[in-house]
Write a protein that holds these residues in place. Sequence first.
Motif, mmCIF file in Angstrom:
data_model
loop_
_atom_site.group_PDB
_atom_site.id
_atom_site.type_symbol
_atom_site.label_atom_id
_atom_site.label_comp_id
_atom_site.label_asym_id
_atom_site.label_seq_id
_atom_site.Cartn_x
_atom_site.Cartn_y
_atom_site.Cartn_z
ATOM 1 N N ASP A 246 0.810 -1.220 0.000
ATOM 2 C CA ASP A 246 0.000 0.000 0.000
ATOM 3 C C ASP A 246 0.839 1.264 0.000
ATOM 4 N N ASP A 247 1.884 1.285 0.813
ATOM 5 C CA ASP A 247 2.635 2.522 0.986
ATOM 6 C C ASP A 247 4.125 2.386 0.715
ATOM 7 N N ILE A 248 4.542 1.232 0.155
ATOM 8 C CA ILE A 248 5.970 1.035 -0.066
ATOM 9 C C ILE A 248 6.183 0.008 -1.168
ATOM 10 N N GLN A 249 7.237 0.205 -1.935
ATOM 11 C CA GLN A 249 7.706 -0.810 -2.870
ATOM 12 C C GLN A 249 9.083 -1.231 -2.389
ATOM 13 N N PHE A 250 9.283 -2.547 -2.231
ATOM 14 C CA PHE A 250 10.557 -2.997 -1.688
ATOM 15 C C PHE A 250 10.995 -4.292 -2.352
ATOM 16 N N PHE A 251 12.206 -4.740 -2.025
ATOM 17 C CA PHE A 251 12.812 -5.879 -2.709
ATOM 18 C C PHE A 251 13.627 -6.696 -1.709
ATOM 19 N N MET A 260 22.844 -12.824 6.837
ATOM 20 C CA MET A 260 21.785 -11.823 6.923
ATOM 21 C C MET A 260 20.867 -11.987 5.723
ATOM 22 N N VAL A 261 19.821 -11.171 5.677
ATOM 23 C CA VAL A 261 18.912 -11.134 4.538
ATOM 24 C C VAL A 261 18.821 -9.680 4.083
ATOM 25 N N LYS A 262 19.116 -9.436 2.824
ATOM 26 C CA LYS A 262 19.041 -8.071 2.297
ATOM 27 C C LYS A 262 17.615 -7.775 1.857
ATOM 28 N N ILE A 263 16.976 -6.820 2.508
ATOM 29 C CA ILE A 263 15.643 -6.360 2.126
ATOM 30 C C ILE A 263 15.669 -4.840 2.177
ATOM 31 N N GLY A 264 15.302 -4.208 1.080
ATOM 32 C CA GLY A 264 15.425 -2.759 1.036
ATOM 33 C C GLY A 264 14.264 -2.096 0.327
ATOM 34 N N LEU A 286 14.395 4.741 8.123
ATOM 35 C CA LEU A 286 14.227 3.299 8.233
ATOM 36 C C LEU A 286 12.814 2.891 8.621
ATOM 37 N N LYS A 287 11.978 3.862 8.942
ATOM 38 C CA LYS A 287 10.667 3.555 9.512
ATOM 39 C C LYS A 287 9.834 2.679 8.585
ATOM 40 N N GLN A 288 9.720 3.043 7.328
ATOM 41 C CA GLN A 288 8.865 2.302 6.406
ATOM 42 C C GLN A 288 9.383 0.899 6.142
ATOM 43 N N ILE A 289 10.681 0.757 5.876
ATOM 44 C CA ILE A 289 11.194 -0.572 5.543
ATOM 45 C C ILE A 289 11.178 -1.472 6.769
ATOM 46 N N ASN A 290 11.477 -0.942 7.954
ATOM 47 C CA ASN A 290 11.388 -1.762 9.166
ATOM 48 C C ASN A 290 9.961 -2.253 9.394
ATOM 49 N N ARG A 301 14.196 -10.279 12.201
ATOM 50 C CA ARG A 301 14.177 -9.178 13.164
ATOM 51 C C ARG A 301 13.989 -7.877 12.397
ATOM 52 N N SER A 302 13.215 -6.977 12.923
ATOM 53 C CA SER A 302 12.849 -5.786 12.155
ATOM 54 C C SER A 302 13.756 -4.583 12.390
ATOM 55 N N ASP A 303 14.916 -4.794 12.994
ATOM 56 C CA ASP A 303 15.962 -3.775 13.063
ATOM 57 C C ASP A 303 17.131 -4.248 12.230
ATOM 58 N N PRO A 304 17.613 -3.439 11.288
ATOM 59 C CA PRO A 304 18.680 -3.913 10.410
ATOM 60 C C PRO A 304 20.004 -4.107 11.144
ATOM 61 N N MET A 305 20.724 -5.129 10.710
ATOM 62 C CA MET A 305 22.052 -5.419 11.233
ATOM 63 C C MET A 305 23.122 -4.615 10.499
ATOM 64 N N ARG A 306 22.824 -4.266 9.280
ATOM 65 C CA ARG A 306 23.789 -3.539 8.440
ATOM 66 C C ARG A 306 23.019 -2.533 7.605
ATOM 67 N N ILE A 307 23.599 -1.365 7.396
ATOM 68 C CA ILE A 307 23.001 -0.298 6.591
ATOM 69 C C ILE A 307 24.096 0.288 5.700
ATOM 70 N N SER A 308 23.757 0.597 4.460
ATOM 71 C CA SER A 308 24.713 1.321 3.625
ATOM 72 C C SER A 308 23.970 2.356 2.785
#
Length: 377
Positions: A246-251, A260-264, A286-290, A301-308
Amino acid sequence: MTSNNVAVIGIGTIGSMTLWQLARRGIKAVGFEQFGIAHDRSAAGGESRMFRTAYMEGPEYVPLLKQSRELWEALEDETGYNLLTLNGGLMIGPKDSTRMKNVIQSVNDFDIDSEILDAEQAHIRFPQHKFKPDDIVLLDHEAGYIRPELAVFAAAERAEQLGAVIHRHAKVDSIEEVDGAVKVVANGKNYEFDQVIVTAGPWTTKLFPELKQNLKSRKIVMTWYPTDKLSNYKPDAFPVFGRISDDIQFFGIPTLEGTMVKIGSVDTFGEVDPDNILRDVKLSELKQINKAVQNFFPELRSDPMRISVHMDGYTTDEHAVVGAVPKHNKTFIMGGYSGHGFKLAPVMGEIGADLIEDGRTKFDISHLDPARFMKGE
């Protein structure tokens, strides 16, 4: 004054592939890169990029994508590097959305190896996801992921092996068509070329300020999430995916190193000056993707372990600018890929070489014509 045939300005995602294709044809080419090769300061970093054929952005891209796949495999054969892994891809979203309609049309028009699943079928086969009742899920068997940094390195290295020259840490200050040639000034030194192709990514408007109204450099944030069920997210169990909600497009992409799992999110976070981008990430970014991870992936887990943080050039219609600069017959531009250019990079390199060699290409790139944004002098 040094005289050569062709200059390629910016040896990143598109430039490295263009240089490789020019060198393959025996065309004398010189590349200029303001950083080192395969640097992470633009759009090519982040360990992985999706390759998908059932295309959300429009079925007109499918012939380009099919040729791109062949060229990815050719680059692997020429260099010995493993660059493209086809582990399948899920395209997920409401069936009445424009992007999912594009996916279905891509399959129907170009006979893509795929399956259509309803939400119940998808849940049985891919329990890592939560699906909505009105979701349509298309499994694209011709999708997977690419290793971006290694791909840029491989293409540039192969181009040099075939005779291309690359000036590293050479920032181009200006280009100008003068007296039947194109003058390039880099690090205060003058060069002359028969033709120039600009593949400068987020820096495109530094050389073509007339594009500023329609091409913006924007900040991209990538995120990686932990789980205690990593075996469920290995490449053989977890296809890449693109999802419309509804409010986000992600991959999402299974990580190469396996922890880890890359989801952005495909959302961007404001216009940036590519020479002065701040790589800090605010919690609000990070609010929407989390939230999406929390809602759709119960095992993560809904807090990322890595960010770039990365960036790319985005046009107002989110389609690239590819072709001759209006009113100039020796200067070409390839930029503004709007976050979905990496999978297309090899075929764009072929198109760039076609334009240099013949002034045209067999591929339909009419929707990418720079003239829609650049009127010329």
